[in-house]
Write an enzyme that holds these catalytic residues in place. Sequence first.
Site, PDB file in Angstrom:
ATOM      1  N   GLU A 151       0.748  -1.201  -0.264  1.00 10.56           N
ATOM      2  CA  GLU A 151      -0.061   0.198   0.159  1.00 10.56           C
ATOM      3  C   GLU A 151       0.720   1.093   0.064  1.00 10.56           C
ATOM      4  O   GLU A 151       2.285   1.064   0.146  1.00 10.56           O
ATOM      5  CB  GLU A 151      -1.109  -0.018   1.147  1.00 10.56           C
ATOM      6  CG  GLU A 151      -1.954  -1.293   0.816  1.00 10.56           C
ATOM      7  CD  GLU A 151      -3.023  -1.319   2.009  1.00 10.56           C
ATOM      8  OE1 GLU A 151      -3.424  -0.017   2.627  1.00 10.56           O
ATOM      9  OE2 GLU A 151      -3.642  -2.371   2.500  1.00 10.56           O
TER      10      GLU A 151
ATOM     11  N   HIS B 229      -9.667   9.495   2.743  1.00 14.65           N
ATOM     12  CA  HIS B 229      -9.111   8.443   1.516  1.00 14.65           C
ATOM     13  C   HIS B 229      -9.402   8.948   0.428  1.00 14.65           C
ATOM     14  O   HIS B 229     -10.515   9.211  -0.018  1.00 14.65           O
ATOM     15  CB  HIS B 229      -9.967   7.155   2.053  1.00 14.65           C
ATOM     16  CG  HIS B 229      -9.375   5.922   1.245  1.00 14.65           C
ATOM     17  ND1 HIS B 229      -9.075   5.575   0.108  1.00 14.65           N
ATOM     18  CD2 HIS B 229      -8.599   4.680   1.914  1.00 14.65           C
ATOM     19  CE1 HIS B 229      -8.580   4.659  -0.075  1.00 14.65           C
ATOM     20  NE2 HIS B 229      -8.151   4.086   1.132  1.00 14.65           N
TER      21      HIS B 229
ATOM     22  N   ARG C 221      -1.704   9.147   1.071  1.00 14.08           N
ATOM     23  CA  ARG C 221      -2.976   9.400   0.797  1.00 14.08           C
ATOM     24  C   ARG C 221      -3.487  10.843   0.785  1.00 14.08           C
ATOM     25  O   ARG C 221      -4.202  11.191   0.044  1.00 14.08           O
ATOM     26  CB  ARG C 221      -3.931   8.751   2.042  1.00 14.08           C
ATOM     27  CG  ARG C 221      -4.065   7.296   1.869  1.00 14.08           C
ATOM     28  CD  ARG C 221      -5.008   6.982   3.046  1.00 14.08           C
ATOM     29  NE  ARG C 221      -4.689   5.324   2.779  1.00 14.08           N
ATOM     30  CZ  ARG C 221      -5.074   4.410   3.473  1.00 14.08           C
ATOM     31  NH1 ARG C 221      -5.675   4.828   4.729  1.00 14.08           N
ATOM     32  NH2 ARG C 221      -5.154   3.344   3.519  1.00 14.08           N
TER      33      ARG C 221
ATOM     34  N   HIS D 114     -12.127   9.244   6.559  1.00 10.24           N
ATOM     35  CA  HIS D 114     -11.753   7.800   6.499  1.00 10.24           C
ATOM     36  C   HIS D 114     -11.253   7.673   8.011  1.00 10.24           C
ATOM     37  O   HIS D 114     -11.751   6.409   8.435  1.00 10.24           O
ATOM     38  CB  HIS D 114     -10.785   7.383   5.367  1.00 10.24           C
ATOM     39  CG  HIS D 114     -10.379   6.073   5.294  1.00 10.24           C
ATOM     40  ND1 HIS D 114     -11.148   4.790   5.275  1.00 10.24           N
ATOM     41  CD2 HIS D 114      -9.251   5.402   5.746  1.00 10.24           C
ATOM     42  CE1 HIS D 114     -10.584   3.936   5.439  1.00 10.24           C
ATOM     43  NE2 HIS D 114      -9.372   4.072   5.464  1.00 10.24           N
TER      44      HIS D 114
ATOM     45  N   ARG E 183      -1.652   8.939   8.885  1.00 12.13           N
ATOM     46  CA  ARG E 183      -1.508   7.432   9.286  1.00 12.13           C
ATOM     47  C   ARG E 183      -1.050   6.696   8.133  1.00 12.13           C
ATOM     48  O   ARG E 183      -1.463   6.767   7.114  1.00 12.13           O
ATOM     49  CB  ARG E 183      -2.899   6.873   9.709  1.00 12.13           C
ATOM     50  CG  ARG E 183      -2.713   5.426  10.268  1.00 12.13           C
ATOM     51  CD  ARG E 183      -4.143   4.768  10.627  1.00 12.13           C
ATOM     52  NE  ARG E 183      -4.988   4.937   9.662  1.00 12.13           N
ATOM     53  CZ  ARG E 183      -5.281   4.287   8.665  1.00 12.13           C
ATOM     54  NH1 ARG E 183      -4.562   2.993   8.543  1.00 12.13           N
ATOM     55  NH2 ARG E 183      -6.466   4.301   7.822  1.00 12.13           N
TER      56      ARG E 183
HETATM   57  C1  SIN Z   1      -7.702   0.676   2.396  1.00 14.11           C
HETATM   58  O1  SIN Z   1      -7.845  -0.653   2.321  1.00 14.11           O
HETATM   59  O2  SIN Z   1      -7.424   1.388   1.319  1.00 14.11           O
HETATM   60  C2  SIN Z   1      -7.847   1.099   3.802  1.00 14.11           C
HETATM   61  C3  SIN Z   1      -6.653   0.697   4.450  1.00 14.11           C
HETATM   62  C4  SIN Z   1      -6.543   1.627   5.723  1.00 14.11           C
HETATM   63  O3  SIN Z   1      -7.106   2.494   5.933  1.00 14.11           O
HETATM   64  O4  SIN Z   1      -5.822   1.270   6.430  1.00 14.11           O
END
Ligand code: SIN
Length: 523
Positions: free
Chosen positions: A111, A226, A272, A332, A367
């Site tokens: 990620e 998000h 993000r 989010h 975060r």
């Molecule tokens: C996501 O799956 O994009 C969210 C994961 C997260 O907020 O850490």
Amino acid sequence: MTTDFLIVGGGIAGLRAAISLADAGRICVLTKADPGESNTGYAQGGIAAAMGDDDSAALHAADTIAAGDGLCDERAVSVLVEQGPRYVGELMAWGTRFARDSTGRLVLGREAAHRVRRVLHAGDATGREIGRVLWERVRALSSVETLTHALVTELLVEGGRVAGVAYFDRGGARAEVRANATLLATGGAAQVFRETTNPAVATGDGISLAYHAGARVADLEFVQFHPTALNRAGAPRFLMSEALRGEGARLVNVGGDAFMKRYHTGGDLAPRDVVARSIVREEERTGGQVFLTLAHLDPDYVARRFPSIAEMGRRIGLDVARDLIPVGPAAHYMMGGVDTDEWGRTSLPGLFAAGEVACTGVHGANRLASNSLLEGLVFGARAASAMQQPPAVAPLKADRRSSNPQSRIPNPEMGRVLAPAAVRDLMWRAAGLFRTREDLERAVMALDATSLDAERQVRPATTHDPDAWRHFHLVTVARLIARAALRREESRGGHFRADFPERDDLHWKVHLTDQIDLHGQTR
Ligand code: SIN
């Protein structure tokens, strides 16, 4: 009802705490809705832990601190990354089925802002799988009693110490649970915003409960938006996990151009907050929507790796492996919350907090993806240890400053009183991705007035109307976020001030806190 340990919330932090407390006394778990209905259950991406051959706690810490944009509490980060693998290992021993390859090795996902693959996942429904295992264990514990559909309205404070909670039961009757130690594990607050990936229960009650009881709250201006929630008129803002981009999905504009590299060298996997703002700017530039595309990936792989997202797509007539998926930012995650030390202790004796409701400092201003489940797990267990110790409060950490705005906000009586939907709309417009002093001042004025009015409806505990309490808590959290956002005159992490677009370490490498003193004044 009297118990030894009271846990408010049935997500990962609360359940993990209950398991640790099982042999220490009687435990009561209160949940606001059905068990399992919490932010945990909606977590798609996974849980980050340094368990890969190319990974280490030091590397995980470095990524977490870089994402936190100068405001992480490095001691808390060390606890998180060093103890994380042990607690994740325990989850596996208890039966959590994380993805593995044909040889049985864990498959780690990628990620944004992680330098290596380190996200353990169960398809795209990791939170649901972890919740299943934790609930199974908790249900088997004879020392745990669970009360569902309990809307907690107030913390009981006696002699300066938290002694339990007052709540409305399922039938709307008022009741109390008294306990030696109370843990807030109430989760997030993103329902304070009109556009959110969070379920309806995520209204920030724990922050409001703690604040009104006199506990210190911190870092509330830092809200994570998000970048990729489903953005289709009439459809819920379903989360399109960052793991999609981790596996190669691309963001494209209305003309089909992959635009992210123009905004950040990290491209689709930039931090993000950067991706979220870039999407809005690209929409403004082109006048059209932004989409995620997976059309260049193997459709069988997409269906296998993301079954819940594929199913959601089918329900609204989208083939996510082939069609363009309209996406946009949505609130989010709360980086801030009830100020705690790395044992979940708050500034009030008898009160503990863990998980998203807490501000341990691990996330700083932003975060790192998939650190939230890990935080709930590690700090839920640690809070359970502290709850068994003699009462102690979290020491005031360095670099704290009051979030009382210095701007001149007129008398609250002059503001317009807002209904809940109008509060959420205002927060999205004024305290969302792009903030300015002008908008925030107007918002604070309205929220001051609304919160005064909401308080009159519920005090002195005259109303038996759960909706009045829900509104009171929602407005409290909205007002705290807006005030802190107005106070912080710089941009950092999830907090972007269009009128102060640069990070300013000289003046703002501090944490903003808010606390009601004995006279009802904030300091
Ligand atoms: C996501 O799956 O994009 C969210 C994961 C997260 O907020 O850490």
